[in-house]
Scaffold this active site. Structure first.
Site, mmCIF file in Angstrom:
data_model
loop_
_atom_site.group_PDB
_atom_site.id
_atom_site.type_symbol
_atom_site.label_atom_id
_atom_site.label_comp_id
_atom_site.label_asym_id
_atom_site.label_seq_id
_atom_site.Cartn_x
_atom_site.Cartn_y
_atom_site.Cartn_z
ATOM 1 N N LYS A 37 0.841 -1.212 0.000
ATOM 2 C CA LYS A 37 0.000 0.000 0.000
ATOM 3 C C LYS A 37 0.872 1.256 0.000
ATOM 4 O O LYS A 37 2.081 1.176 0.256
ATOM 5 C CB LYS A 37 -0.907 -0.019 1.237
ATOM 6 C CG LYS A 37 -0.142 0.123 2.548
ATOM 7 C CD LYS A 37 -1.037 -0.156 3.754
ATOM 8 C CE LYS A 37 -0.242 -0.029 5.041
ATOM 9 N NZ LYS A 37 -0.991 -0.556 6.193
ATOM 10 N N TYR A 265 17.577 29.852 8.219
ATOM 11 C CA TYR A 265 16.398 30.575 8.706
ATOM 12 C C TYR A 265 16.312 30.555 10.230
ATOM 13 O O TYR A 265 16.528 29.525 10.862
ATOM 14 C CB TYR A 265 15.116 29.933 8.166
ATOM 15 C CG TYR A 265 14.856 30.165 6.713
ATOM 16 C CD1 TYR A 265 14.549 31.437 6.224
ATOM 17 C CD2 TYR A 265 14.879 29.101 5.810
ATOM 18 C CE1 TYR A 265 14.292 31.634 4.866
ATOM 19 C CE2 TYR A 265 14.615 29.283 4.465
ATOM 20 C CZ TYR A 265 14.329 30.552 4.001
ATOM 21 O OH TYR A 265 14.070 30.748 2.674
HETATM 22 C C1 LIG Z 1 -0.234 -1.507 6.905
HETATM 23 C C2 LIG Z 1 -0.811 -2.769 7.368
HETATM 24 C C3 LIG Z 1 -0.007 -3.891 7.586
HETATM 25 C C4 LIG Z 1 1.502 -3.845 7.541
HETATM 26 O O1 LIG Z 1 1.988 -3.176 8.683
HETATM 27 P P1 LIG Z 1 3.553 -3.106 9.017
HETATM 28 O O2 LIG Z 1 3.617 -2.510 10.359
HETATM 29 O O3 LIG Z 1 4.156 -2.222 7.964
HETATM 30 O O4 LIG Z 1 4.072 -4.477 8.931
HETATM 31 C C5 LIG Z 1 -0.638 -5.088 7.896
HETATM 32 N N1 LIG Z 1 -1.987 -5.163 7.997
HETATM 33 C C6 LIG Z 1 -2.785 -4.090 7.820
HETATM 34 C C7 LIG Z 1 -4.262 -4.235 7.966
HETATM 35 C C8 LIG Z 1 -2.224 -2.859 7.506
HETATM 36 O O5 LIG Z 1 -3.027 -1.791 7.355
#
Ligand SMILES: *Cc1c(COP(=O)(O)O)cnc(C)c1O
Length: 373
Positions: A37, A265
């Site tokens: 994702k 800055y």
């Molecule tokens: C993002 C996500 C994961 C992976 O999480 P990590 O901490 O990156 O391993 C797994 N399951 C769900 C439902 C997620 O949203």
């Protein structure tokens, strides 16, 4: 003198290496759903997905339908889980057409998914989301039975597993995670007692994969570990991971400042003596958190140089006093490997009170990416 533009390099061999390291933590028969994702946490979803699929990840998971459709358009054929599910009839149709596996956060969309499946003479695999304590999507574990019944009675659907998410598996205190694991076990038993096949169920994210073997079940869902990050900057990693993302920039100028010169800055840093400062070609527009100002480091010639003063939009200053070899045009690495030295996402995150996930997403979103197969 070479003058390269800032760039983000993605090393696919690191993704393969990290997947193998994850495999070393789980039984051979446990499947891996590689979470890609958010553009594979900034690493570029399509290339990351192709790499991980070819390296043997059994499934891929994305947050939203649009991402899953991009995977299918790019020719990825493996099972793809849509973690945030769907809402509309049109989305249900797209799920069925593209053989995707939506997560149902409740029974509400079971009807339209069933309709659209039957209309096309297909069966659609679905995952039932159970909330065991995350306080996000799902049906409370105590109401799992009714949820399962509601989905099982729909023709055209193939409920293949329950899914739940751990909220605190990166913390030192194990109590809450253990209660989530217990609640999920009870929900699984309930689902089986109603006649549901639960073989494709999963609970473990990266933190669960590392710290809770009893959460692995038949399938795990790691994300951050694939990209070489840790779920939390203070978590011990029992495996050696490789950073896959490198943010490279260039030293534009070297300045020799006398004592008492304010840098950048807001004059948040003043030289404490004569200092040689490298002015580097990247800043927060390249995804560097501005909160790394006066706190972070940058690799030049394989050595950490402390960031001085505020990080600007396109420029950052770093201390290279007593480094006469540093020249304009030298490569500066804010994240990733330079020679034998590595600045990990966790080191950056630790320096500015965030998590590596946010660093990778920000750098990946901003940079011109080059993928090394
Ligand atoms: C993002 C996500 C994961 C992976 O999480 P990590 O901490 O990156 O391993 C797994 N399951 C769900 C439902 C997620 O949203």
């Amino acid at each position: 003198m070479d003058r390269y533009p800032n760039r983000v390099e993605i090393d696919c061999s690191a993704l393969r290496h990290n997947l193998m390291q994850i495999r070393s933590l789980i039984p051979a028969e446990t499947a891996v759903t590689a979470v890609v994702k958010a553009d594979a946490y900034g690493h570029g979803m399509i290339d990351a997905a192709r790499t991980l699929e070819a390296a043997g990840a059994e499934r891929l998971a994305v947050a939203h339908l649009a991402e899953a459709l991009r995977l299918r358009k790019a020719g990825l054929r493996c099972p793809v889980v849509v973690l945030c599910g769907i809402l509309t009839r049109a989305e249900a149709g797209a799920v069925v057409e593209n053989d995707l596996i939506p997560v149902l956060p409740g029974p509400e969309t079971a009807g339209i998914l069933s309709d659209e499946s039957r209309r096309r003479g297909k069966r659609t695999r679905v995952q039932l989301k159970i909330d065991t304590g995350m306080g996000r999507l799902g049906v409370p574990a105590t109401r799992a039975g009714a949820f399962v019944d509601e989905v099982l009675k729909r023709d055209g659907l193939e409920p293949e597993g329950l899914m739940s998410h751990l909220s605190s598996a990166d913390e030192a205190d194990r109590g809450f995670t253990e209660s989530q694991i217990r609640a999920f076990g009870i929900a699984l038993e309930t689902a089986r007692s109603r006649g549901m096949d639960t073989r494709a169920s999963s609970l473990a994210n990266s933190a669960g994969t590392l710290g809770y073997p009893e959460s692995h079940l038949g399938m795990i869902r790691p994300g951050i570990l694939l990209y070489g990050g840790s779920p939390s900057p203070d978590l011990f990693l029992p495996v050696q991971l490789e950073p896959a993302m490198t943010l490279k920039a260039t030293v534009l100028q070297l300045r020799d400042f006398p004592e008492g010169t304010p840098i950048s800055y807001g004059r948040t840093y003043t030289t404490g003596g004569p200092e040689r400062i490298a002015v580097i070609s990247a800043g927060y527009s390249d995804g560097l958190p501005r909160s790394l100002s006066n706190r972070g480091r940058v690799l030049i010639g394989g050595v950490r140089a402390p960031i001085r003063g505020r990080i600007c939009m396109n420029l950052t200053m770093a201390d290279v006093s007593d480094r006469p070899e540093v020249r304009p045009g030298d490569e500066a690495v804010f994240l990733g490997r330079q020679g034998d030295a590595v600045l990990t996402g966790d080191e950056l995150a630790g320096a500015c009170d965030t998590i590596s996930y946010e660093i990778y997403c920000a750098v990946g979103r901003c940079g011109e990416k080059t993928t090394i197969p």
